[in-house]
Design an enzyme around this catalytic site. Structure first.
Site, PDB file in Angstrom:
ATOM      1  N   SER A 127       0.826  -1.204   0.000  1.00  0.00           N
ATOM      2  CA  SER A 127       0.000   0.000   0.000  1.00  0.00           C
ATOM      3  C   SER A 127       0.862   1.256   0.000  1.00  0.00           C
ATOM      4  O   SER A 127       1.972   1.269   0.535  1.00  0.00           O
ATOM      5  CB  SER A 127      -0.879  -0.023   1.258  1.00  0.00           C
ATOM      6  OG  SER A 127      -1.523   1.209   1.448  1.00  0.00           O
ATOM      7  N   TYR A 165      -2.152   5.945  -4.732  1.00  0.00           N
ATOM      8  CA  TYR A 165      -3.232   6.947  -4.688  1.00  0.00           C
ATOM      9  C   TYR A 165      -2.783   8.134  -5.529  1.00  0.00           C
ATOM     10  O   TYR A 165      -1.584   8.448  -5.575  1.00  0.00           O
ATOM     11  CB  TYR A 165      -3.487   7.411  -3.251  1.00  0.00           C
ATOM     12  CG  TYR A 165      -4.191   6.390  -2.383  1.00  0.00           C
ATOM     13  CD1 TYR A 165      -5.479   5.958  -2.684  1.00  0.00           C
ATOM     14  CD2 TYR A 165      -3.580   5.887  -1.245  1.00  0.00           C
ATOM     15  CE1 TYR A 165      -6.123   5.029  -1.873  1.00  0.00           C
ATOM     16  CE2 TYR A 165      -4.222   4.952  -0.428  1.00  0.00           C
ATOM     17  CZ  TYR A 165      -5.499   4.540  -0.749  1.00  0.00           C
ATOM     18  OH  TYR A 165      -6.128   3.630   0.047  1.00  0.00           O
ATOM     19  N   THR A 168      -5.784   2.761  -6.966  1.00  0.00           N
ATOM     20  CA  THR A 168      -7.077   2.627  -6.272  1.00  0.00           C
ATOM     21  C   THR A 168      -7.960   3.806  -6.652  1.00  0.00           C
ATOM     22  O   THR A 168      -7.572   4.960  -6.488  1.00  0.00           O
ATOM     23  CB  THR A 168      -6.854   2.571  -4.752  1.00  0.00           C
ATOM     24  OG1 THR A 168      -6.092   1.399  -4.464  1.00  0.00           O
ATOM     25  CG2 THR A 168      -8.163   2.505  -3.996  1.00  0.00           C
ATOM     26  N   LYS A 201      -8.090  -0.524  -9.268  1.00  0.00           N
ATOM     27  CA  LYS A 201      -8.745  -1.261  -8.180  1.00  0.00           C
ATOM     28  C   LYS A 201      -9.920  -0.441  -7.675  1.00  0.00           C
ATOM     29  O   LYS A 201      -9.741   0.726  -7.294  1.00  0.00           O
ATOM     30  CB  LYS A 201      -7.742  -1.497  -7.049  1.00  0.00           C
ATOM     31  CG  LYS A 201      -8.348  -2.084  -5.781  1.00  0.00           C
ATOM     32  CD  LYS A 201      -7.248  -2.488  -4.819  1.00  0.00           C
ATOM     33  CE  LYS A 201      -7.780  -3.084  -3.549  1.00  0.00           C
ATOM     34  NZ  LYS A 201      -8.298  -2.085  -2.613  1.00  0.00           N
ATOM     35  N   HIS A 249     -13.616  -2.147  -1.753  1.00  0.00           N
ATOM     36  CA  HIS A 249     -12.668  -1.823  -0.685  1.00  0.00           C
ATOM     37  C   HIS A 249     -13.067  -2.530   0.618  1.00  0.00           C
ATOM     38  O   HIS A 249     -12.946  -1.987   1.712  1.00  0.00           O
ATOM     39  CB  HIS A 249     -12.643  -0.308  -0.476  1.00  0.00           C
ATOM     40  CG  HIS A 249     -11.301   0.282  -0.139  1.00  0.00           C
ATOM     41  ND1 HIS A 249     -10.572   1.031  -1.029  1.00  0.00           N
ATOM     42  CD2 HIS A 249     -10.559   0.264   0.999  1.00  0.00           C
ATOM     43  CE1 HIS A 249      -9.452   1.449  -0.444  1.00  0.00           C
ATOM     44  NE2 HIS A 249      -9.418   0.993   0.789  1.00  0.00           N
TER      45      HIS A 249
HETATM   46  C1  LIG Z   1      -7.411  -2.741   7.333  1.00  0.00           C
HETATM   47  C2  LIG Z   1      -7.545  -2.561   5.857  1.00  0.00           C
HETATM   48  C3  LIG Z   1      -6.720  -1.642   5.215  1.00  0.00           C
HETATM   49  C4  LIG Z   1      -6.822  -1.473   3.825  1.00  0.00           C
HETATM   50  N1  LIG Z   1      -5.965  -0.603   3.188  1.00  0.00           N
HETATM   51  C5  LIG Z   1      -6.043  -0.449   1.843  1.00  0.00           C
HETATM   52  C6  LIG Z   1      -5.151   0.431   1.162  1.00  0.00           C
HETATM   53  O1  LIG Z   1      -4.269   1.051   1.768  1.00  0.00           O
HETATM   54  N2  LIG Z   1      -5.300   0.569  -0.183  1.00  0.00           N
HETATM   55  C7  LIG Z   1      -6.253  -0.111  -0.887  1.00  0.00           C
HETATM   56  O2  LIG Z   1      -6.356   0.044  -2.109  1.00  0.00           O
HETATM   57  N3  LIG Z   1      -7.094  -0.973  -0.262  1.00  0.00           N
HETATM   58  C8  LIG Z   1      -7.013  -1.163   1.064  1.00  0.00           C
HETATM   59  N4  LIG Z   1      -7.860  -2.029   1.703  1.00  0.00           N
HETATM   60  C9  LIG Z   1      -8.823  -2.825   0.891  1.00  0.00           C
HETATM   61  C10 LIG Z   1      -8.218  -4.180   0.481  1.00  0.00           C
HETATM   62  O3  LIG Z   1      -7.182  -4.028  -0.447  1.00  0.00           O
HETATM   63  C11 LIG Z   1      -9.282  -5.096  -0.154  1.00  0.00           C
HETATM   64  O4  LIG Z   1      -9.896  -4.420  -1.228  1.00  0.00           O
HETATM   65  C12 LIG Z   1     -10.358  -5.539   0.853  1.00  0.00           C
HETATM   66  O5  LIG Z   1      -9.795  -5.775   2.130  1.00  0.00           O
HETATM   67  C13 LIG Z   1     -11.053  -6.806   0.353  1.00  0.00           C
HETATM   68  O6  LIG Z   1     -12.069  -7.169   1.235  1.00  0.00           O
HETATM   69  P1  LIG Z   1     -11.908  -8.293   2.385  1.00  0.00           P
HETATM   70  O7  LIG Z   1     -11.163  -7.645   3.503  1.00  0.00           O
HETATM   71  O8  LIG Z   1     -13.307  -8.630   2.726  1.00  0.00           O
HETATM   72  O9  LIG Z   1     -11.129  -9.443   1.768  1.00  0.00           O
HETATM   73  C14 LIG Z   1      -7.783  -2.215   3.086  1.00  0.00           C
HETATM   74  C15 LIG Z   1      -8.605  -3.137   3.754  1.00  0.00           C
HETATM   75  C16 LIG Z   1      -8.488  -3.319   5.120  1.00  0.00           C
HETATM   76  C17 LIG Z   1      -9.371  -4.324   5.798  1.00  0.00           C
END
Ligand SMILES: Cc1cc2nc3c(=O)[nH]c(=O)nc-3n(C[C@H](O)[C@H](O)[C@H](O)COP(=O)(O)O)c2cc1C
Length: 381
Positions: A109, A132, A158, A254, A278
């Site tokens: 990330s 980002y 994203t 994404k 997300h």
């Molecule tokens: C704690 C947390 C932090 C996340 N941080 C980012 C991030 O920095 N950038 C991003 O594109 N997605 C982020 N996501 C989304 C994940 O990449 C992903 O799309 C999502 O967790 C998928 O759903 P799931 O947790 O049900 O598997 C984050 C998700 C969680 C749970």
């Protein structure tokens, strides 16, 4: 309960809940508004059933896929997530090591806590860099050049976070970077002293993808302010087309959900789209990626790799998504809870259990390789 008695998502979640101070657990576990989309992400898989075939000689199973030019030994990857060293002091190092051991891809990330260069050097497995889009175009090209020089395999922009989601659990606990904890939040840190000891006795918490450009020390720029002040809500398709040209390699968006946007992504030269909401953390009430999958695969699947994430807890969820036409499936919380519960050993156990579930599921479905999965083996209720 210890790691050796964790057999599934729910076990890892329960162990993470015990080990983490509540504000941090709720940051991972929570989602936007009423968390309806978050719940639907998993429920979507339950509206659809697998129809197995039998007697098809399934002694050896090949789980490998090729997605955006990357050969993965398994059809799922660790989606990029922020702040991993807050969950376990090894953070991204633990995830990179586990992904590498299982021959799959992992995302780093922009808000990662270990540098993309260090991770690129340490682990040979394909790496995505999650980006980002900043108001400062110079900063965007400098960050892309840095990722290119490091040897990142896939650039992942994203596009569903043009503004932050309304995560009310974080408001209640006071979770933010830097922390602005409420009294309840402070008490929860006091009752989880091991977390504090680990935090204080390991290297300082940093955001190395950003700290050349953003001064996070002393809370000069909080993550909240990073989103509101530095990211560019006026970003358009023309800006992204320019980035795709600059990157000149594997590039995916994404957080695309509509067929029209996926078509546009293909037109501007993206090589992949990840259908994602997300993890329900942005627009509550938005559709589950799994429910959008067939429409998008039918519309653009011949021109661009279509991936999805959200709500994946079981091997059979992944088999259903692949049967509909996804090229690979991302997991988020599925590896974050094990990371919080037990660091690298936790993530390795989770990836190993998922691989075993996939292998077993493929055998029971009568399929030897992923390309033998198709819509013929699915029925919607
Ligand atoms: C704690 C947390 C932090 C996340 N941080 C980012 C991030 O920095 N950038 C991003 O594109 N997605 C982020 N996501 C989304 C994940 O990449 C992903 O799309 C999502 O967790 C998928 O759903 P799931 O947790 O049900 O598997 C984050 C998700 C969680 C749970």
């Amino acid at each position: 309960m210890g790691l050796s008695s964790c057999y599934n998502f729910h076990d890892f979640r329960a162990l993470a809940r015990r080990r983490l101070p509540a504000p941090i657990f709720n940051y991972i576990d929570g989602a936007a508004d009423d968390e309806i989309t978050y719940r639907r992400n998993t429920e979507g898989f339950e509206r659809c059933d697998l129809v197995p075939r039998v007697l098809r000689g399934v002694e050896t199973i090949d789980l490998s896929v090729t997605v955006m030019g990357q050969k993965l030994a398994m059809p799922f990857y660790c989606s990029p997530t922020a702040l991993q060293r807050l969950f376990h002091h090894d953070g991204e190092r633990a995830v990179g090591a586990a992904a590498s051991q299982y021959g799959t891809m992992f995302g780093v990330s922009s808000l990662g806590t270990v540098s993309l260069e260090e991770l690129r050097k340490a682990y040979q497995t394909p790496q995505m860099y999650q980006f980002y889009f900043h108001k400062d175009r110079g900063l965007n090209s400098a960050m892309m050049a840095r990722a290119k020089a490091a040897g990142v395999n896939v650039m992942m922009l994203t596009v569903d976070s043009i503004t932050g989601g309304n995560r009310e659990r974080d408001l209640r606990t006071g979770f933010s970077i830097p922390f602005k904890l409420t009294l309840g939040g402070v008490l929860s840190f006091a009752t989880h002293p091991m977390w504090g000891i680990n935090y204080l006795t390991h290297e300082r918490f940093r955001l190395p993808q950003l700290d050349e450009h953003v001064d996070m020390r002393g809370g000069a720029v909080s993550i909240g302010r990073y989103f509101t002040e530095m990211l560019d809500p006026s970003m358009t398709w023309d800006d992204v087309a320019e980035m795709v040209r600059l990157w000149d390699g594997q590039f995916c968006l994404k957080g695309v959900m509509s067929l029209e946007d996926a078509r546009r992504a293909a037109e501007i030269g993206c090589t992949g789209v990840v259908l994602s909401n997300h993890g329900g953390r942005q627009l509550d009430g938005s559709r589950a990626a799994f429910d959008q999958l067939a429409e998008v695969v039918d519309g653009v699947g011949d021109r661009i790799d279509v991936l999805m994430d959200g709500g994946v807890q079981r091997g059979t969820h992944i088999l259903k998504a692949l049967s509909l036409g996804a090229k690979a499936v991302g997991v988020g919380r599925y590896y974050l809870y094990p990371l919080a519960a037990a660091g690298r050993a936790g993530v390795e156990r989770a990836l190993g259990l998922m691989r075993a579930e996939l292998e077993r599921g493929m055998k029971l479905m009568g399929c030897r390789s992923i390309d033998q999965l198709s819509r013929a083996n699915l029925r919607f209720r």
